[in-house]
Design an enzyme around this catalytic site. Sequence first.
Site, mmCIF file in Angstrom:
data_model
loop_
_atom_site.group_PDB
_atom_site.id
_atom_site.type_symbol
_atom_site.label_atom_id
_atom_site.label_comp_id
_atom_site.label_asym_id
_atom_site.label_seq_id
_atom_site.Cartn_x
_atom_site.Cartn_y
_atom_site.Cartn_z
ATOM 1 N N ASP A 182 21.949 -19.112 46.529
ATOM 2 C CA ASP A 182 23.195 -19.048 45.778
ATOM 3 C C ASP A 182 23.522 -17.432 45.433
ATOM 4 O OD1 ASP A 182 25.530 -19.884 44.162
ATOM 5 O OD2 ASP A 182 24.543 -21.185 43.065
HETATM 6 C C1 BGC Z 1 27.714 -21.369 42.399
HETATM 7 C C2 BGC Z 1 27.699 -21.898 43.705
HETATM 8 C C3 BGC Z 1 28.815 -21.574 44.557
HETATM 9 C C4 BGC Z 1 28.581 -19.703 44.794
HETATM 10 C C5 BGC Z 1 29.531 -19.107 45.661
HETATM 11 C C6 BGC Z 1 27.594 -19.684 42.690
HETATM 12 O O1 BGC Z 1 27.922 -19.033 41.225
HETATM 13 O O2 BGC Z 1 26.424 -21.473 41.795
HETATM 14 O O3 BGC Z 1 27.995 -23.257 43.546
HETATM 15 O O4 BGC Z 1 28.763 -22.044 45.815
HETATM 16 O O5 BGC Z 1 28.803 -19.269 43.490
HETATM 17 O O6 BGC Z 1 31.078 -19.193 45.051
#
Ligand code: BGC
Length: 753
Positions: free
Chosen positions: A293
């Site tokens: 993430d």
């Molecule tokens: C979130 C994810 C997301 C990623 C990309 C993160 O802050 O937890 O769910 O896919 O950002 O945008």
Amino acid sequence: MNKKITILLLLGITFFFWQCASKKSISQLQFPKDSIDLKVDSVLALMTLDEKIGQLVLFTSDWESTGPTLRATYKEDIKTGRVGAIFNAHTSEYTRELQRIAVEETRLGIPLLFGYDVIHGYKTIFPIPLGEAASWDLAAMEKSAQIAAAESTAAGLHWTFAPMLDIARDPRWGRVCEGSGEDVYLSVEIGKVKIKGFQGENLLSVNTMLACAKHYAAYGAAQAGRDYHTVDISERTLYEAYLPPFAAAEKAGVKTFMTSFNELNGIPASGSKYLLTDILRKEWGFRGFVVTDYTSINEMVPHGYAKDEKHAGELAINAGVDMDMQSAIYYNHLKKSIEEGLVKVEKVEEAARRILRQKFELGLFDDPYKYSNTEREKQKMFTAENLDFARDVARKSIVLLKNNKVKNALIPVLPFPKKLKSIAVIGELANSKEDMLGSWHGSGDAKDCVSLLQGITTKIGNSTNVVFAKGCNVEGDDKSGFENAIKAANQAEAIVIAVGEKWWMSGEAASRTNLDLPGVQLDLIKELVKTGKPLVVVLMNGRPLTIPWVADNAPAILETWYAGSQGGNAIADVLFGDYNPSGKLPMTFPRNVGQIPIFYNMKHTGRPLALDNKYTSKYLDVPNSPLFPFGFGLSYTTFKYSPVKVDKTTFSQNEKITVSVTLSNTGNYDGEEVVQLYFRDLVGSVTRPVRELKKFEKVLLQKGASKEITFSLTANDFAFFTQDMTFKAEAGAFEIFVGGDSNTENSVKVTLK
Ligand code: BGC
């Protein structure tokens, strides 16, 4: 095929075979090689270490931001071949522009992979995932993923960061809106159809994309529902509750996994060899790639797990992280870690191989621009068919929580007759388009959404006087609009008041400790209820709310979540009886925050509730029961269940058992019912929950009709992780329940020999 890529492939294949002849294969795969593996190896054979590391790097573009950092130099990074994937860049034009840099300006011309959070639609927005889950309609959920894939691939995207498979038992956690709720079985089933919808049968098709099982793992168990907080749960709870949707996603062929931000029992997920290698690769046999993430490799430093960023990168790659989202840690430090012998070069090659494999599977080496197609983008986007379907899914997601008669009335408040003379539509949310979108709304645009007020006006505005009064905002203590709203209500024949949360109050980094209606919305409802008129409270929210006063006093309540592009039309369809509500709650609604965590499949305890005995498991101030249980939802019609029948009361490990009920539509409307089968394993080597959902079927019945609903179960359906963690069903007695929600008492006992 692009000239550069053709040459690259030919060169690579020659070089690869020469290498094979001269030394042992560099392949680390535990699987027999197929033709894609050979192509991947041939490309890898031409790459420098920097280029290999580049394939492991994912940066956000500056198009939009979904996290705390931005890297202004991402285009330069593409040019140097040191980034292999980009997220938050979309539209055919923009992805084509970036792809051109990768293909034409880098040494090898390896195409980029474009990822994005296509969570509940790209341009046509469907209800938030928790809302869609309330439809219990797997075919509809698969189709909405297909539409989302068709739209987003036309905008140049190859990869969605969905589905979110985090079991969510704490509504304080804002991200409950992004998943399928609290139940393991329902989440497993929804995860499977979502993956099928996004990835389709063939990734080479131009309208399918890679899916991503996220956030691995146990992110939803954040302490006190505070986002990014610590997770400390037993291995048993991990295996029973939090891992099954991920294990099922792997089985369903999901191509990528995303690590979670949280630590799990002391080890951050992005540095967890236990999660990423032992379970994911070795136990489940996952062949795709793992992305972190957003900046979660760096975060191992503040977690107190890595001493600095370089160390964090070593922990991540050695644990099994293939791709680094936005940390720039692989980019900055991995080469040095290899030189120092702290990371084996084979680790990088293995990760690069997995990522290149997906690029081949998508057909990007044949045509890097195949998804960035302006014509297809025009044709596929936000079509009338897509919008019709979004309206239908939205209607299916709406849950009727209450529908009483008001004083002196003969029939319940809903559905409203279309020939009303006047209707008062009240509340900030009633006139809001942006709140229909919910969080993570992709490329969805508020201006394209239908507000509730518009939906009602379109449906009955020609013959009915529709009067809007805001009354109050969602937030704040300003009651100056009350007077107008009360006046409008007094002059109308019926009242709709839309209340809830603003769209940004749930989603990432949106935890709340108070789940009451924000601001003075409840005070406004109290004033309007005093009118004694037919009134419906329309809830718009991304999580269960604590609304005991409303549940006791408002004549009718409709849970509509954030219903998407066509939200206003869908809600109006339900309000005026053009659609008979059929949704059922995918999450328990607590009476107050003090009851949390509250979910239907809790344990019985050694002192189960007995009201006449003080020394039993209960609270002094509220009942143990929730305000609305999991699986609950009413219809305009009524359904009757016959007693549960089984074809045998004793069965053996390799026998099937057939469970059936006759469902009758005893009311005045055609309607759909979600028939739910739960069981309880009465005695286990480990105590078992009071109920576990095992099967369900959504059934459409004409009024007056009856139908026999049959479920087939095998011993495997009763299996669990026994005391020594073997997954199997234990002999003994089971109670099987079939009914319209998780509280049903309609049951039969059977014995597994
Ligand atoms: C979130 C994810 C997301 C990623 C990309 C993160 O802050 O937890 O769910 O896919 O950002 O945008």
